[in-house]
Design a protein around this motif. Structure first.
Motif, PDB file in Angstrom:
ATOM      1  N   GLU A 117       0.821  -1.211   0.000  1.00  0.00           N
ATOM      2  CA  GLU A 117       0.000   0.000   0.000  1.00  0.00           C
ATOM      3  C   GLU A 117       0.856   1.262   0.000  1.00  0.00           C
ATOM      4  O   GLU A 117       0.581   2.201  -0.750  1.00  0.00           O
ATOM      5  CB  GLU A 117      -0.946  -0.018   1.196  1.00  0.00           C
ATOM      6  N   ASN A 118       1.892   1.297   0.820  1.00  0.00           N
ATOM      7  CA  ASN A 118       2.624   2.548   1.006  1.00  0.00           C
ATOM      8  C   ASN A 118       3.793   2.755   0.056  1.00  0.00           C
ATOM      9  O   ASN A 118       4.255   3.885  -0.105  1.00  0.00           O
ATOM     10  CB  ASN A 118       3.110   2.646   2.454  1.00  0.00           C
ATOM     11  N   VAL A 119       4.268   1.688  -0.587  1.00  0.00           N
ATOM     12  CA  VAL A 119       5.341   1.829  -1.560  1.00  0.00           C
ATOM     13  C   VAL A 119       4.831   1.548  -2.971  1.00  0.00           C
ATOM     14  O   VAL A 119       5.028   2.352  -3.885  1.00  0.00           O
ATOM     15  CB  VAL A 119       6.527   0.907  -1.220  1.00  0.00           C
ATOM     16  N   LEU A 120       4.154   0.414  -3.154  1.00  0.00           N
ATOM     17  CA  LEU A 120       3.644   0.080  -4.482  1.00  0.00           C
ATOM     18  C   LEU A 120       2.336   0.778  -4.823  1.00  0.00           C
ATOM     19  O   LEU A 120       1.871   0.706  -5.962  1.00  0.00           O
ATOM     20  CB  LEU A 120       3.447  -1.440  -4.604  1.00  0.00           C
ATOM     21  N   ALA A 121       1.742   1.468  -3.856  1.00  0.00           N
ATOM     22  CA  ALA A 121       0.468   2.176  -4.055  1.00  0.00           C
ATOM     23  C   ALA A 121      -0.623   1.227  -4.549  1.00  0.00           C
ATOM     24  O   ALA A 121      -1.472   1.593  -5.357  1.00  0.00           O
ATOM     25  CB  ALA A 121       0.636   3.353  -5.023  1.00  0.00           C
ATOM     26  N   MET A 122      -0.608  -0.003  -4.051  1.00  0.00           N
ATOM     27  CA  MET A 122      -1.577  -1.013  -4.448  1.00  0.00           C
ATOM     28  C   MET A 122      -2.581  -1.242  -3.332  1.00  0.00           C
ATOM     29  O   MET A 122      -2.217  -1.564  -2.203  1.00  0.00           O
ATOM     30  CB  MET A 122      -0.874  -2.349  -4.738  1.00  0.00           C
TER      31      MET A 122
END
Length: 470
Positions: free
Chosen positions: A188-193
């Motif tokens: 969530e916080n790096v890959l924005a997934m």
């Protein structure tokens, strides 16, 4: 006559768009053996960034890196019945070496539970040796019948964690910690997934596990992709390999174990979740190049300024590439960077230099605007964070808008044609799961009514997330 698009449009043929993008963004190529892949430098750069961030999180969770052999005696796999049965169709087996037939066939590592347990049984003697928390970065081989670059390949790269604990409760808590604090937080916080955390049904569990925790993401075409798993192995492998410890009470006890892994599949997910008809869109926190500064023409003053800006932005903590290849047409270079999904382009030509401005092209929301050159170092970090948040928001909005609540198997199968369905597990059950599987639809995971991970398959109100999957 209109120019042909660089990529097949997603709406026309999503799988073809995916293959086009993998090739034209120079992420990977097919290997010489069916199902293998060559990861090109730009694609491997994404994996390196993933490795670095994930490795830090894994170590924060207390695990240490080690390495175990690629070759595993076939007899090791036969010690845990469910495990060997689950992996048998995917095994690559070596029968000859050094010009001779081997006394015992050797399996090329499909996963390392068996060989790691062989050593855990040597290393664990007392409760003082626990918990034992090990991770390795490695390659694995699983013979894939329907290969697709990054998504399903015969050989792929991954990390696999293996742990031994004194109690069931400790092992269970650690598996959940990996799912939430390592995988979900990173995705969530790096890959924005946007990912859904749940537990697998008994049918979908890892071979030899008593519970499998999963993270599922919705791709751009509405299909699901499993992005990582964390397994509670109970004492199945401990009993098979006699992994025991002397308790504080002076009794011999079997350890409780977990295993967990994430793979280069995340690169495929990155493409399918964030990509558009113009190419890849890389989340700024992941990107090995966050900003590319382009000289539009080979003017000496322009090239000098482009290099100066590159130095200034690097000093501001940004990952920058200076593109001063003015012997290559500017349009071609711009399209190439757009395909690769670099979050921001700063474009400068003679007129821009004269005006003290640069053209700022933002890959994620799209669009261009002139900005003062002397504001770039302050402006771009804010822009990149905005664009990071945009990708996560778009990902979440896609899932929520394309997930529907249904009451019947027929409705679930219909919804899975374009997105996901939620159906009460009590109404579906293993029989309904089998019927959906006949239609190419699977239960991706079970979730609690509040979206959390249920304690058990039959927990009150448990919902099944149903979708077609890669």
């Amino acid at each position: 006559m209109a120019k042909a698009p660089v990529l097949t449009p997603q709406a026309d043929d999503f799988p073809r768009w995916y293959q086009d993008l993998i090739s034209k963004a120079e992420l990977a190529d097919n290997g010489p053996v069916r199902g293998t892949m060559v990861i090109r430098p730009y694609g491997y750069g994404l994996w390196e960034r993933m490795q670095q961030d994930m490795d830090a999180r894994i170590k924060e969770a207390g695990a240490q890196n080690a390495y175990f052999p690629l070759f595993i005696p076939q007899s090791y796999l036969t010690r845990e019945a469910e495990h060997v049965e689950g992996f048998a169709p995917e095994l690559a087996v070596v029968t000859h070496g050094g010009g001779k037939e081997l006394e015992e066939p050797i399996v090329v590592r499909p996963t390392s539970e068996t060989i790691i347990n062989e050593y855990f049984s040597k290393w664990v003697q007392s409760y003082r040796d626990l918990p034992l928390l090990i991770n390795q970065w490695a390659n694995v081989v699983r013979w894939e019948l329907r290969p697709r670059l990054f998504l399903r390949t015969t050989e792929f790269l991954w990390q696999e964690g293996h742990t031994a604990h004194a109690t069931y409760e400790d092992a269970r808590a650690y598996a959940a910690r990996i799912q939430k604090d390592v995988y979900a937080d990173f995705m969530e916080n790096v890959l924005a997934m946007d990912v859904v955390l749940g537990r697998k049904t008994a049918k979908e569990r890892f071979a030899g596990a008593i519970n499998t925790l999963t993270l599922e993401g919705m791709m751009g075409d509405g299909k699901a992709l499993q992005l990582g798993t964390s397994h509670e192995l109970g004492q199945n492998f401990a009993k098979a390999f006699h992994t025991q410890y002397l308790s504080k009470d002076g009794t011999q006890e079997h350890v409780w174990q977990t295993s967990w892994g994430s793979t280069t599949r995340m690169i495929g997910a990155l493409v399918m979740m964030h990509g558009d008809d113009n190419g890849l869109r890389v989340p700024p926190r992941l990107a090995q190049t966050q900003v590319v500064v382009l000289a539009i023409k080979g003017d000496e003053a322009v090239v000098a300024k482009v290099r100066e800006i590159g130095q200034t932005l690097r000093a501001a903590g940004l990952r920058v590439h200076v593109d001063d290849r003015t012997d290559t047409p500017f349009g071609r270079r711009a399209v190439d960077w757009e395909l690769k999904g670099v979050p921001v382009r700063v474009e400068i030509g003679p007129r821009d230099l004269e005006a003290g401005t640069a053209m700022l092209a933002r890959r994620i929301p799209g669009g261009k605007e002139p900005v003062a050159i002397d504001t770039l170092a302050d402006l771009l970090p804010k822009v990149l964070e905005e664009d990071q948040a945009t990708l996560l928001r778009e990902s979440r909005e896609r899932r929520t808008s394309r997930t529907v609540d249904v009451a019947t198997i027929e409705e679930a199968a219909e919804a899975a044609a374009t997105g996901w369905a939620r159906i009460p597990w009590a109404d579906l059950g293993p029989e309904g799961e089998a019927k959906l599987a006949e239609q190419g639809v699977s239960v991706r995971c079970l979730v609690a009514p509040d979206g959390s991970v249920p304690d058990a398959d039959d927990a009150p109100g448990t919902l099944a997330i149903v979708a077609r999957a890669y």
